[in-house]
Design a protein around this motif. Structure first.
Motif, PDB file in Angstrom:
ATOM      1  N   HIS A 273      30.610  20.319  57.112  1.00  0.00           N
ATOM      2  CA  HIS A 273      31.163  21.447  56.377  1.00  0.00           C
ATOM      3  C   HIS A 273      30.852  22.760  57.089  1.00  0.00           C
ATOM      4  CE1 HIS A 273      32.473  19.033  52.997  1.00  0.00           C
ATOM      5  NE2 HIS A 273      31.283  18.464  52.950  1.00  0.00           N
ATOM      6  N   GLN A 274      31.843  23.271  57.797  1.00  0.00           N
ATOM      7  CA  GLN A 274      31.723  24.571  58.431  1.00  0.00           C
ATOM      8  C   GLN A 274      31.574  25.664  57.379  1.00  0.00           C
ATOM      9  OE1 GLN A 274      31.418  25.637  61.453  1.00  0.00           O
ATOM     10  NE2 GLN A 274      32.035  27.787  61.394  1.00  0.00           N
ATOM     11  N   PHE A 275      32.216  25.494  56.254  1.00  0.00           N
ATOM     12  CA  PHE A 275      32.233  26.456  55.147  1.00  0.00           C
ATOM     13  C   PHE A 275      32.682  27.845  55.610  1.00  0.00           C
ATOM     14  CE2 PHE A 275      29.452  24.616  51.483  1.00  0.00           C
ATOM     15  CZ  PHE A 275      30.516  23.825  51.122  1.00  0.00           C
ATOM     16  N   ASP A 276      33.842  27.855  56.247  1.00  0.00           N
ATOM     17  CA  ASP A 276      34.510  29.131  56.539  1.00  0.00           C
ATOM     18  C   ASP A 276      35.211  29.586  55.266  1.00  0.00           C
ATOM     19  OD1 ASP A 276      33.679  29.453  59.110  1.00  0.00           O
ATOM     20  OD2 ASP A 276      35.471  28.601  60.029  1.00  0.00           O
ATOM     21  N   ILE A 277      34.409  29.868  54.259  1.00  0.00           N
ATOM     22  CA  ILE A 277      34.924  30.316  52.966  1.00  0.00           C
ATOM     23  C   ILE A 277      34.024  31.430  52.442  1.00  0.00           C
ATOM     24  CG2 ILE A 277      36.014  28.126  52.336  1.00  0.00           C
ATOM     25  CD1 ILE A 277      33.522  27.472  50.688  1.00  0.00           C
ATOM     26  N   ARG A 278      34.493  32.126  51.429  1.00  0.00           N
ATOM     27  CA  ARG A 278      33.722  33.196  50.787  1.00  0.00           C
ATOM     28  C   ARG A 278      33.584  32.898  49.291  1.00  0.00           C
ATOM     29  NH1 ARG A 278      31.557  36.705  54.781  1.00  0.00           N
ATOM     30  NH2 ARG A 278      33.080  36.860  56.477  1.00  0.00           N
ATOM     31  N   GLU A 279      32.655  33.591  48.705  1.00  0.00           N
ATOM     32  CA  GLU A 279      32.374  33.522  47.265  1.00  0.00           C
ATOM     33  C   GLU A 279      31.718  32.200  46.868  1.00  0.00           C
ATOM     34  OE1 GLU A 279      35.768  34.823  44.987  1.00  0.00           O
ATOM     35  OE2 GLU A 279      35.501  36.891  45.636  1.00  0.00           O
ATOM     36  N   ASP A 280      32.318  31.413  45.981  1.00  0.00           N
ATOM     37  CA  ASP A 280      31.616  30.290  45.356  1.00  0.00           C
ATOM     38  C   ASP A 280      32.112  28.950  45.910  1.00  0.00           C
ATOM     39  OD1 ASP A 280      30.255  28.567  43.704  1.00  0.00           O
ATOM     40  OD2 ASP A 280      30.740  29.627  41.851  1.00  0.00           O
ATOM     41  N   PRO A 281      31.238  28.138  46.506  1.00  0.00           N
ATOM     42  CA  PRO A 281      31.670  26.839  47.057  1.00  0.00           C
ATOM     43  C   PRO A 281      31.791  25.743  46.005  1.00  0.00           C
ATOM     44  CG  PRO A 281      29.325  27.105  47.434  1.00  0.00           C
ATOM     45  CD  PRO A 281      29.803  28.393  46.769  1.00  0.00           C
ATOM     46  N   TYR A 282      31.622  26.083  44.734  1.00  0.00           N
ATOM     47  CA  TYR A 282      31.565  25.079  43.668  1.00  0.00           C
ATOM     48  C   TYR A 282      32.766  24.127  43.698  1.00  0.00           C
ATOM     49  CZ  TYR A 282      31.500  22.973  39.019  1.00  0.00           C
ATOM     50  OH  TYR A 282      31.500  22.068  37.994  1.00  0.00           O
ATOM     51  N   THR A 360      45.000  13.892  35.123  1.00  0.00           N
ATOM     52  CA  THR A 360      45.219  12.744  35.992  1.00  0.00           C
ATOM     53  C   THR A 360      44.139  12.678  37.058  1.00  0.00           C
ATOM     54  OG1 THR A 360      46.601  13.971  37.561  1.00  0.00           O
ATOM     55  CG2 THR A 360      47.708  12.952  35.659  1.00  0.00           C
ATOM     56  N   ALA A 361      44.002  11.515  37.651  1.00  0.00           N
ATOM     57  CA  ALA A 361      43.048  11.345  38.746  1.00  0.00           C
ATOM     58  C   ALA A 361      43.392  12.278  39.907  1.00  0.00           C
ATOM     59  CB  ALA A 361      43.045   9.891  39.217  1.00  0.00           C
ATOM     60  N   LYS A 362      44.674  12.490  40.139  1.00  0.00           N
ATOM     61  CA  LYS A 362      45.097  13.378  41.234  1.00  0.00           C
ATOM     62  C   LYS A 362      44.600  14.806  40.984  1.00  0.00           C
ATOM     63  CE  LYS A 362      47.206  14.472  45.011  1.00  0.00           C
ATOM     64  NZ  LYS A 362      46.557  15.796  45.065  1.00  0.00           N
ATOM     65  N   ASP A 363      44.670  15.275  39.727  1.00  0.00           N
ATOM     66  CA  ASP A 363      44.177  16.613  39.417  1.00  0.00           C
ATOM     67  C   ASP A 363      42.656  16.690  39.543  1.00  0.00           C
ATOM     68  OD1 ASP A 363      46.668  17.728  38.944  1.00  0.00           O
ATOM     69  OD2 ASP A 363      46.660  17.186  36.819  1.00  0.00           O
ATOM     70  N   LEU A 364      41.973  15.676  39.037  1.00  0.00           N
ATOM     71  CA  LEU A 364      40.517  15.712  39.034  1.00  0.00           C
ATOM     72  C   LEU A 364      39.929  15.694  40.439  1.00  0.00           C
ATOM     73  CD1 LEU A 364      39.815  13.283  36.055  1.00  0.00           C
ATOM     74  CD2 LEU A 364      39.448  15.759  36.081  1.00  0.00           C
ATOM     75  N   GLN A 365      40.619  15.048  41.383  1.00  0.00           N
ATOM     76  CA  GLN A 365      40.080  14.985  42.745  1.00  0.00           C
ATOM     77  C   GLN A 365      40.481  16.198  43.594  1.00  0.00           C
ATOM     78  OE1 GLN A 365      41.685  11.453  44.561  1.00  0.00           O
ATOM     79  NE2 GLN A 365      43.591  12.443  45.152  1.00  0.00           N
ATOM     80  N   THR A 366      41.263  17.106  43.020  1.00  0.00           N
ATOM     81  CA  THR A 366      41.671  18.316  43.743  1.00  0.00           C
ATOM     82  C   THR A 366      40.703  19.453  43.424  1.00  0.00           C
ATOM     83  OG1 THR A 366      43.995  17.624  43.595  1.00  0.00           O
ATOM     84  CG2 THR A 366      43.565  19.936  44.137  1.00  0.00           C
ATOM     85  N   PRO A 367      40.105  20.097  44.433  1.00  0.00           N
ATOM     86  CA  PRO A 367      39.099  21.137  44.183  1.00  0.00           C
ATOM     87  C   PRO A 367      39.661  22.344  43.433  1.00  0.00           C
ATOM     88  CG  PRO A 367      38.972  20.376  46.455  1.00  0.00           C
ATOM     89  CD  PRO A 367      40.217  19.784  45.871  1.00  0.00           C
ATOM     90  N   LEU A 368      38.873  22.847  42.496  1.00  0.00           N
ATOM     91  CA  LEU A 368      39.194  24.117  41.849  1.00  0.00           C
ATOM     92  C   LEU A 368      39.047  25.252  42.857  1.00  0.00           C
ATOM     93  CD1 LEU A 368      37.301  23.663  38.465  1.00  0.00           C
ATOM     94  CD2 LEU A 368      39.780  23.887  38.723  1.00  0.00           C
ATOM     95  N   LEU A 369      39.936  26.209  42.788  1.00  0.00           N
ATOM     96  CA  LEU A 369      39.922  27.323  43.743  1.00  0.00           C
ATOM     97  C   LEU A 369      38.918  28.380  43.284  1.00  0.00           C
ATOM     98  CD1 LEU A 369      41.101  28.469  46.323  1.00  0.00           C
ATOM     99  CD2 LEU A 369      42.965  29.471  44.986  1.00  0.00           C
ATOM    100  N   THR A 370      37.673  28.156  43.638  1.00  0.00           N
ATOM    101  CA  THR A 370      36.593  29.105  43.299  1.00  0.00           C
ATOM    102  C   THR A 370      36.170  29.926  44.513  1.00  0.00           C
ATOM    103  OG1 THR A 370      34.890  27.452  43.810  1.00  0.00           O
ATOM    104  CG2 THR A 370      35.725  27.521  41.542  1.00  0.00           C
ATOM    105  N   PHE A 371      36.920  29.853  45.606  1.00  0.00           N
ATOM    106  CA  PHE A 371      36.514  30.456  46.871  1.00  0.00           C
ATOM    107  C   PHE A 371      37.708  31.135  47.534  1.00  0.00           C
ATOM    108  CE2 PHE A 371      37.174  25.906  46.895  1.00  0.00           C
ATOM    109  CZ  PHE A 371      38.221  25.752  47.768  1.00  0.00           C
ATOM    110  N   LYS A 372      37.408  31.920  48.571  1.00  0.00           N
ATOM    111  CA  LYS A 372      38.428  32.641  49.327  1.00  0.00           C
ATOM    112  C   LYS A 372      38.360  32.218  50.796  1.00  0.00           C
ATOM    113  CE  LYS A 372      39.479  35.380  45.788  1.00  0.00           C
ATOM    114  NZ  LYS A 372      40.799  35.364  45.114  1.00  0.00           N
ATOM    115  N   THR A 373      39.364  32.640  51.565  1.00  0.00           N
ATOM    116  CA  THR A 373      39.339  32.358  52.997  1.00  0.00           C
ATOM    117  C   THR A 373      38.267  33.198  53.680  1.00  0.00           C
ATOM    118  OG1 THR A 373      41.045  34.023  53.427  1.00  0.00           O
ATOM    119  CG2 THR A 373      41.784  31.760  53.038  1.00  0.00           C
ATOM    120  N   TRP A 374      37.831  32.742  54.838  1.00  0.00           N
ATOM    121  CA  TRP A 374      36.714  33.361  55.548  1.00  0.00           C
ATOM    122  C   TRP A 374      37.045  34.754  56.064  1.00  0.00           C
ATOM    123  CZ3 TRP A 374      31.689  33.030  56.366  1.00  0.00           C
ATOM    124  CH2 TRP A 374      31.129  33.644  57.486  1.00  0.00           C
TER     125      TRP A 374
END
Length: 491
Positions: A273-282, A360-374
């Protein structure tokens, strides 16, 4: 007549009496000569074969004696001693960032160094640092356009190889703020033939970063691994290669370019995980892909993984669960409470979400957008799908975070999760949501996952809600188990 018989009888060369014996002796002599030659030939071949095989089994050939790695490269499972870590750091960042290395580095077990730009002062190199340091060789002679330090960091691969340490199968590169999960990393690398040339890592989460640098490049902060045979070829061209790609910005981009000249592609592992993201990685951690957790990076640029904790405290909490069951950490399971019409998602060792509706399982396995681009702090795009956090509080999940982890014997665990009370403006006032909010804790039992799990065809494990009590219960019990062959996650 008598004279003729007399002459014949006294001629030793014509007498059968005297001539028969020498003729037989000659035949016997030739026979034994042939047998002797055959015996000598067989003995010579046997001696040569015996000499060759006994030399091969007892004594290495001359080139093998020159290489400290060859004897270990042949056989045996990969373990932590076969990995040599090279961490990129500076004297100005190491004192603070070493906090992360202290969480995963085990003295006398983990091998490697943090490579610094100069020798640290006594107050910087405190004696209780677990990670030993090395000072990089002179790198100022190389060409560069924007980042001279990137040249130094790129050469850590070369300088690590030049140390000539024995029994190194993999050179693992990372930053001084990279957190590695070494048991999972060893297990992942053991799946590959270390006698072949491999370049293993992951790219950036932010598309803008991949487009700017490269999609098929291993990003260095998330960590990458280079097998010993590839490193041996890489060092032959590396310094000249650095000058050829002096316009590149990052150290990892330079390494990638030089590996490309050898013709070795990137082997992607999703757990870096490079984590080129901002804010919350949750959102990413709560819906982790079906892959072992290998590394985390850029944690100082993100909100703490656990609320109401420091970032270091958060990683310690995650490490506690990881040590109890390394293979299972962050692995997602979900199930439904049909009586209450709830959807429950578990990221083991981290968080649980309860939705008061069926997803649905498809929704549950998709990450919530709690972060921004790097780079631009936008809502995407990313290299994976995301789903927005609803503005309606009734559609948002009730969230629980890990509170305690217990090992049950040698093969089981029980983890406890406490409800998180967020400081939010609007609350959902429905009866269904109130019942979910009434749940204060959730206990999850599971058997430890097989360390060989990732060598098999991947499949998400199932969970089932064990409670059969009243709707007003303040606790919940869940069991995670292997899915049955015919079982599906279907509403």
């Amino acid at each position: 007549m008598s004279q003729t018989r007399s002459e014949t009888s006294h001629d030793p060369f014509k007498s059968s009496k005297f001539f028969a014996f020498p003729e037989k002796l000659s035949e016997i002599f030739v026979f034994f000569m042939r047998v002797g030659l055959l015996v000598c030939l067989v003995a010579s071949v046997s001696l040569a074969l015996h000499s060759a095989f006994s030399t091969r089994s007892r004594w290495p050939s001359f080139p093998e004696r020159l290489s400290p790695n060859v004897s270990d490269q042949k056989s045996g499972p990969t373990n932590i001693s076969h990995l040599l870590f090279g961490l990129a750091g500076t004297v100005h960042t190491w004192r603070d960032r070493s906090r992360y290395s202290e969480l995963w580095w085990h003295p006398n077990t983990t091998r490697g160094f943090v490579w610094l730009d100069e020798k640290p002062d006594a107050n910087v190199s405190r004696p209780d640092f677990s990670v030993p340091y090395r000072v990089s060789e002179d790198w100022t002679r190389f060409k560069y356009s924007s980042s001279q330090s990137a040249v130094r960091i790129a050469r850590i691969v070369l300088e690590s190889f030049k140390l000539g340490l024995p029994n190194v199968r993999w050179f693992v590169m990372g930053d001084d703020d990279t957190v590695f999960f070494t048991k999972n990393l060893v297990s992942a690398l053991a799946s590959y033939d270390h006698n072949q040339m491999y370049y293993i890592g992951g790219n950036s989460e932010s598309v803008e970063q991949d487009a700017l640098h490269a999609y098929d490049m291993a990003f260095g902060g998330g960590g990458f691994a280079i097998s010993h045979p590839l490193a041996a070829q890489l060092v032959k061209i590396f310094d000249g290669c650095l000058d050829r790609y002096y316009k590149f910005y990052g150290s990892d981009q330079r390494v990638w370019a030089c590996v490309s000249e050898i013709g070795v592609p990137l082997t992607r592992l999703r757990g870096f995980h490079q984590f080129d993201i901002r804010e919350d990685p949750y959102g990413i951690l709560a819906a982790h892909p079906q892959a072992p957790l290998l590394s985390l990076h850029h944690l100082d640029y993100l909100k703490p993984i656990f609320p109401n904790q420091t970032q270091i405290g958060s990683v310690k909490s995650l490490m506690d669960a990881y040590r109890a069951d390394p293979t299972r950490i962050l692995q997602q399971s979900f199930c439904y409470n049909h009586r209450r019409k709830w959807s429950v998602s578990i990221a083991w060792g981290y968080t649980i979400q309860i939705y008061t509706s069926f997803l649905t399982a498809k929704d549950l396995q998709t990450p919530l957008l709690t972060f921004k681009t790097w780079r631009t702090w936008k809502d995407g795009p990313f290299t994976f799908n995301t789903r927005p956090v609803s503005s309606d509080p009734c559609e948002q999940p009730v969230i629980f975070f890990l509170d305690k982890v217990q090992e049950v014997g040698k093969s089981g665990t029980v983890t406890t999760y406490r409800r998180y009370v967020a400081n939010q403006g609007k609350n959902c006032d429905t009866a269904d949501h109130a019942r979910a909010m009434a749940v204060q804790s959730i206990r999850v039992s599971s058997m430890k996952m097989d360390p060989e799990h990732w060598k098999k065809a991947p499949r998400r494990q199932c969970c089932e809600i064990m409670d059969r009590g009243t709707l007003e219960s303040s606790g919940m019990r869940i069991r995670i188990r292997k899915c049955r062959p015919w079982e599906t996650i279907t509403i």
